[in-house]
Design an enzyme around this catalytic site. Structure first.
Site, PDB file in Angstrom:
ATOM      1  CG  HIS A  25      -1.681   1.092   1.385  1.00 31.34           C
ATOM      2  ND1 HIS A  25      -2.442   1.858   0.549  1.00 31.34           N
ATOM      3  CD2 HIS A  25      -1.639   1.942   2.674  1.00 31.34           C
ATOM      4  CE1 HIS A  25      -3.244   2.680   0.992  1.00 31.34           C
ATOM      5  NE2 HIS A  25      -2.609   3.140   2.165  1.00 31.34           N
ATOM      6  NE  ARG A  26       0.427   6.034   1.927  1.00 34.35           N
ATOM      7  CZ  ARG A  26      -0.941   6.369   2.119  1.00 34.35           C
ATOM      8  NH1 ARG A  26      -1.253   6.002   3.485  1.00 34.35           N
ATOM      9  NH2 ARG A  26      -1.896   6.521   1.123  1.00 34.35           N
ATOM     10  CG  ASN A  45       9.010   9.363  10.109  1.00 32.10           C
ATOM     11  OD1 ASN A  45       8.243  10.721   9.862  1.00 32.10           O
ATOM     12  ND2 ASN A  45       8.432   8.422   9.931  1.00 32.10           N
ATOM     13  CE1 TYR A  88      -5.341  10.847   8.454  1.00 31.04           C
ATOM     14  CE2 TYR A  88      -4.460   8.710   8.266  1.00 31.04           C
ATOM     15  CZ  TYR A  88      -5.247   9.671   7.884  1.00 31.04           C
ATOM     16  OH  TYR A  88      -6.271   9.109   7.010  1.00 31.04           O
ATOM     17  CG  ASP A 106      -4.165   1.176   5.790  1.00 29.81           C
ATOM     18  OD1 ASP A 106      -5.235   1.315   5.568  1.00 29.81           O
ATOM     19  OD2 ASP A 106      -3.635   2.347   6.319  1.00 29.81           O
ATOM     20  CD  GLU A 126      -9.699   3.850   1.627  1.00 25.01           C
ATOM     21  OE1 GLU A 126      -8.530   3.393   1.409  1.00 25.01           O
ATOM     22  OE2 GLU A 126      -9.734   5.052   1.929  1.00 25.01           O
TER      23      GLU A 126
END
Length: 180
Positions: A25-26, A45, A88, A106, A126
């Site tokens: 996904h990422r 980060n 988040y 995820d 979603e």
């Protein structure tokens, strides 16, 4: 989890997010480990390269502290912006680590927390769409909904990564490690 795969303080690792169907996904290219145990990984980060599943890339805009737990079905990104700390929160599988990266699945649902403490559950459409497309098992749906409740309790009670001391301690630790 294999003992050798637990990232060590100061180590830089990749973070890989997958979808339920096993597709990437990422990917976050680099996160510095601030704490790594069997149960918790905390990292930091800043201006990190992120690659999306379609190959598009972008750079994170601000320093962040990331929190992963091996027993909870969520992870939390604490982002330091000029107007305050935003969180988040991804509803996800518990993390696993191997030689390649820290990895998780995820599950679409997210909670965004604003500096004033207000929060919103995001991406319910979603989630419903992917639950049908990828055939999320009923047990996973129950676990995720229970973890939404746990996460909301943590936010309201300022527990875990939402505690003011958490932010102070780990932001300072990240600054110190980056100076070396």
């Amino acid at each position: 989890m294999v003992r050798e795969s637990i990232p060590k303080e100061g180590e830089n690792i990749k973070i890989q997010s997958y979808k339920h169907d096993g597709k990437i996904h990422r990917v976050w290219s680099e996160t510095t480990i601030l704490k790594g145990t069997d149960h918790v990984v905390i990292g930091g980060n800043d201006h990190t390269l992120v690659t999306e599943s379609d190959g598009r890339t972008w750079i994170t805009r601000e320093p962040a502290i990331v929190y992963f737990h091996s027993e909870y079905w969520f992870n939390v990104i604490c982002m330091f912006r000029e107007d305050g700390i935003y969180y988040y929160c991804n509803l996800s599988s518990p993390f696993v680590c191997d030689e390649e990266a820290l990895k998780y699945i995820d599950y679409d649902l997210d909670i965004k927390v604003y500096p004033n403490g207000k929060y919103h559950l995001l991406d319910e459409d979603e989630y419903e769409q992917h639950m049908n497309q990828m055939n999320y098992p009923h047990d996973i749906d129950i676990i995720l909904r229970r973890n939404v409740d746990i996460l909301q309790q943590w936010i309201e009670q300022k527990k875990g990564p939402f505690a003011p001391d958490f932010i102070k301690v780990w932001k300072e630790r990240y600054k110190k490690i980056r100076q070396y």
